[in-house]
Design a protein around this motif. Structure first.
Motif, PDB file in Angstrom:
ATOM      1  N   MET A 227       0.840  -1.204   0.000  1.00  0.00           N
ATOM      2  CA  MET A 227       0.000   0.000   0.000  1.00  0.00           C
ATOM      3  C   MET A 227       0.875   1.254   0.000  1.00  0.00           C
ATOM      4  SD  MET A 227      -3.421   0.955   2.084  1.00  0.00           S
ATOM      5  CE  MET A 227      -3.001   1.932   3.501  1.00  0.00           C
ATOM      6  N   GLN A 228       1.985   1.222   0.736  1.00  0.00           N
ATOM      7  CA  GLN A 228       2.889   2.382   0.733  1.00  0.00           C
ATOM      8  C   GLN A 228       3.584   2.531  -0.615  1.00  0.00           C
ATOM      9  OE1 GLN A 228       5.008   1.137   4.195  1.00  0.00           O
ATOM     10  NE2 GLN A 228       3.333   1.805   5.509  1.00  0.00           N
ATOM     11  N   ALA A 229       3.970   1.403  -1.209  1.00  0.00           N
ATOM     12  CA  ALA A 229       4.691   1.451  -2.486  1.00  0.00           C
ATOM     13  C   ALA A 229       3.801   1.934  -3.630  1.00  0.00           C
ATOM     14  CB  ALA A 229       5.263   0.072  -2.810  1.00  0.00           C
ATOM     15  N   GLU A 230       2.533   1.509  -3.618  1.00  0.00           N
ATOM     16  CA  GLU A 230       1.641   1.773  -4.759  1.00  0.00           C
ATOM     17  C   GLU A 230       0.583   2.832  -4.490  1.00  0.00           C
ATOM     18  OE1 GLU A 230       1.930   0.920  -7.790  1.00  0.00           O
ATOM     19  OE2 GLU A 230       3.643  -0.351  -7.396  1.00  0.00           O
ATOM     20  N   ASN A 231       0.628   3.404  -3.312  1.00  0.00           N
ATOM     21  CA  ASN A 231      -0.395   4.331  -2.841  1.00  0.00           C
ATOM     22  C   ASN A 231      -1.239   5.064  -3.901  1.00  0.00           C
ATOM     23  OD1 ASN A 231      -1.855   5.857  -1.132  1.00  0.00           O
ATOM     24  ND2 ASN A 231      -0.169   7.121  -0.425  1.00  0.00           N
ATOM     25  N   PHE A 232      -2.554   4.827  -3.889  1.00  0.00           N
ATOM     26  CA  PHE A 232      -3.497   5.570  -4.750  1.00  0.00           C
ATOM     27  C   PHE A 232      -4.188   6.606  -3.864  1.00  0.00           C
ATOM     28  CE2 PHE A 232      -3.029   1.486  -6.896  1.00  0.00           C
ATOM     29  CZ  PHE A 232      -2.797   1.891  -8.201  1.00  0.00           C
ATOM     30  N   ALA A 233      -3.570   7.787  -3.777  1.00  0.00           N
ATOM     31  CA  ALA A 233      -3.994   8.769  -2.771  1.00  0.00           C
ATOM     32  C   ALA A 233      -5.463   9.176  -2.892  1.00  0.00           C
ATOM     33  CB  ALA A 233      -3.090   9.988  -2.847  1.00  0.00           C
ATOM     34  N   LYS A 234      -5.994   9.203  -4.133  1.00  0.00           N
ATOM     35  CA  LYS A 234      -7.362   9.709  -4.312  1.00  0.00           C
ATOM     36  C   LYS A 234      -8.427   8.632  -4.108  1.00  0.00           C
ATOM     37  CE  LYS A 234      -6.090  13.336  -7.663  1.00  0.00           C
ATOM     38  NZ  LYS A 234      -4.638  12.985  -7.843  1.00  0.00           N
ATOM     39  N   LEU A 235      -7.995   7.386  -3.938  1.00  0.00           N
ATOM     40  CA  LEU A 235      -8.961   6.286  -3.844  1.00  0.00           C
ATOM     41  C   LEU A 235      -9.087   5.762  -2.422  1.00  0.00           C
ATOM     42  CD1 LEU A 235      -7.888   4.149  -6.961  1.00  0.00           C
ATOM     43  CD2 LEU A 235      -9.783   5.765  -6.817  1.00  0.00           C
ATOM     44  N   SER A 236     -10.217   5.108  -2.176  1.00  0.00           N
ATOM     45  CA  SER A 236     -10.398   4.396  -0.926  1.00  0.00           C
ATOM     46  C   SER A 236      -9.541   3.124  -0.993  1.00  0.00           C
ATOM     47  CB  SER A 236     -11.882   4.059  -0.802  1.00  0.00           C
ATOM     48  OG  SER A 236     -12.074   3.097   0.181  1.00  0.00           O
ATOM     49  N   GLN A 237      -8.712   2.869   0.025  1.00  0.00           N
ATOM     50  CA  GLN A 237      -7.837   1.698  -0.015  1.00  0.00           C
ATOM     51  C   GLN A 237      -7.799   1.003   1.346  1.00  0.00           C
ATOM     52  OE1 GLN A 237      -4.267   3.235  -2.034  1.00  0.00           O
ATOM     53  NE2 GLN A 237      -3.978   4.750  -0.452  1.00  0.00           N
ATOM     54  N   VAL A 238      -7.534  -0.299   1.302  1.00  0.00           N
ATOM     55  CA  VAL A 238      -7.517  -1.084   2.532  1.00  0.00           C
ATOM     56  C   VAL A 238      -6.468  -2.186   2.396  1.00  0.00           C
ATOM     57  CG1 VAL A 238      -9.365  -2.630   1.703  1.00  0.00           C
ATOM     58  CG2 VAL A 238      -8.982  -2.388   4.161  1.00  0.00           C
ATOM     59  N   VAL A 239      -5.835  -2.558   3.529  1.00  0.00           N
ATOM     60  CA  VAL A 239      -4.908  -3.692   3.527  1.00  0.00           C
ATOM     61  C   VAL A 239      -5.625  -4.890   4.129  1.00  0.00           C
ATOM     62  CG1 VAL A 239      -2.779  -4.654   4.521  1.00  0.00           C
ATOM     63  CG2 VAL A 239      -2.831  -2.280   3.727  1.00  0.00           C
ATOM     64  N   ILE A 240      -5.692  -5.987   3.380  1.00  0.00           N
ATOM     65  CA  ILE A 240      -6.171  -7.257   3.939  1.00  0.00           C
ATOM     66  C   ILE A 240      -5.082  -8.282   3.641  1.00  0.00           C
ATOM     67  CG2 ILE A 240      -7.970  -9.024   3.973  1.00  0.00           C
ATOM     68  CD1 ILE A 240     -10.003  -6.945   3.070  1.00  0.00           C
ATOM     69  N   HIS A 241      -4.369  -8.658   4.686  1.00  0.00           N
ATOM     70  CA  HIS A 241      -3.262  -9.611   4.507  1.00  0.00           C
ATOM     71  C   HIS A 241      -3.794 -10.950   4.008  1.00  0.00           C
ATOM     72  CE1 HIS A 241      -0.968  -6.909   7.314  1.00  0.00           C
ATOM     73  NE2 HIS A 241      -0.008  -7.219   6.454  1.00  0.00           N
ATOM     74  N   ASN A 242      -2.985 -11.633   3.206  1.00  0.00           N
ATOM     75  CA  ASN A 242      -3.345 -12.976   2.773  1.00  0.00           C
ATOM     76  C   ASN A 242      -3.450 -13.885   3.992  1.00  0.00           C
ATOM     77  OD1 ASN A 242      -3.133 -12.058   0.165  1.00  0.00           O
ATOM     78  ND2 ASN A 242      -1.067 -12.822  -0.130  1.00  0.00           N
ATOM     79  N   ALA A 243      -4.185 -14.996   3.804  1.00  0.00           N
ATOM     80  CA  ALA A 243      -4.412 -15.892   4.934  1.00  0.00           C
ATOM     81  C   ALA A 243      -4.028 -17.313   4.576  1.00  0.00           C
ATOM     82  CB  ALA A 243      -5.879 -15.850   5.336  1.00  0.00           C
TER      83      ALA A 243
END
Length: 364
Positions: free
Chosen positions: A152-168
């Motif tokens: 998320m830090q590397a690809e940050n889409f500042a204008k969009l809603s974003q969320v981190v969901i780690h793989n399981a």
């Protein structure tokens, strides 16, 4: 109100990480009583075969020739765009897996269908393609799901809603402590047959360890036996290394090994998550991973294993010697690796996706 059907789009249906994660997302949608359809390539034995209510095929071909592969890819996206126009008056959501299937996102934008992206990767070549794909995401996407904070830090889409969901992990966590049957100490690595995954570093590490008769090395490659044979035909493989082609079930390899290695070259391929690392840890294997990217979110130094660059063969060798000769240290690392995997359980993953789906259903 009738719930929106989810249409999942993924290019290449194989047994690698991103289709595996998508198959878990689809199963969660099914468990939430959401109608599902998956559009993917016609390869039969991938993780996306038979997971959704409806299976649709998309055209996708690869070639040894890079330009030809790019040509096939662009054709596939044109055809995918046309294929997605059939959802015109339907109550659906497009869920695009990886940055690649932009044809679906463009169709979604045109038809005013919500588009969700699940981003797994940051290394896309050529760079102009990467910039184009990012542009499409910025213009079409309702929300972006990332597999790690690093990504998320590397690809940050500042204008969009974003969320981190780690793989399981999709398997229950193994028995608490592994009892070693045989003498000897086996280091396992599982990866694609690509130089940037650290295949040559793995051989160099094995060569460095040849004087230590108790150290063995097992390499499992996501490639066919003939690809493996031709790749290693002119390479001198040390006698303490066993090399295997693609496997449908890895559990035997995990249970016969003592340590899991990830030797991706930190400047050539930064792992964005590292599902095999987590799988190894769930079998109680301590791990040695690169000190960058997603793996650094999973592993803490001297707790679940070590963070060491694949270029540092001497330090890797010393770490393996240390772990293999100290049963108390091994037991501690093994127990920690196992308990760490509970933070990445399927329950945690499913509850985060259920929340996302719920939000999606109310999204106009």
């Amino acid at each position: 109100m009738h719930s929106k059907k989810m249409v999942f789009i993924h290019l290449f249906n194989d047994r690698s990480g991103s289709p595996k994660v998508l198959s878990q997302v689809i199963k969660t949608a099914v468990n939430n009583n959401i109608a599902t359809e998956v559009i993917t390539s016609g390869h039969g034995d991938g993780f996306l075969s038979d997971v959704a209510d409806v299976q649709s095929r998309l055209f996708y071909k690869r070639s040894e020739n890079k330009l030809l592969t790019l040509g096939y890819y662009l054709i596939s996206q044109g055809l995918l765009f046309i294929q997605c126009l059939k959802y015109k008056k339907q109550n659906v959501v497009f869920y695009v897996n990886t940055m690649m299937p932009f044809g679906a996102a463009l169709a979604g934008k045109l038809l005013k269908i919500p588009v969700y992206y699940h981003v797994h990767e940051t290394s896309i070549k050529p760079n102009v393609l990467k910039r184009f794909l990012r542009f499409v995401i910025e213009k079409t996407s309702t929300k972006v799901v990332f597999v790690s904070n690093y990504l998320m830090q590397a690809e940050n889409f500042a204008k969009l809603s974003q969320v981190v969901i780690h793989n399981a992990l999709d398997t229950a966590v193994e028995q608490p402590y592994r009892i070693k049957e045989e003498a000897g100490f086996t280091s396992l690595m599982i990866c694609s047959l690509k130089a940037y995954k650290g295949v040559m570093e793995f051989l160099a590490l094995a060569r460095r360890s040849e004087g230590d008769k108790h150290l063995n090395f097992t390499l499992v490659l996501n490639a066919s036996q003939s690809e493996v044979d031709s790749y290693f035909s002119s390479i001198d493989v040390p006698g303490n290394v066993a090399i295997y082609p693609r496997q449908s079930d890895m559990s035997g390899f995990y249970s016969r090994s003592d340590l899991l290695l990830n030797l991706s070259q930190p400047d050539g391929w930064i792992e964005t998550f590292g599902l095999t690392i987590l799988e190894g840890m769930s079998h109680g294997l301590p791990v040695i991973v690169p000190p960058v990217g997603g793996p650094a979110e999973l592993v803490r130094s001297d707790i679940e294993g070590y963070l060491i660059s694949s270029y540092n063969i001497e330090e890797l060798y010393r770490a393996i010697c240390r772990i293999s000769l100290d049963p108390m240290k091994y037991k501690r690392l093994s127990g920690n690796a196992l308990s760490r995997t509970r933070d990445f359980s399927l329950e945690v993953f499913e509850s985060k996706f259920s929340t996302l789906f719920n939000e999606m259903q109310h999204d106009t």
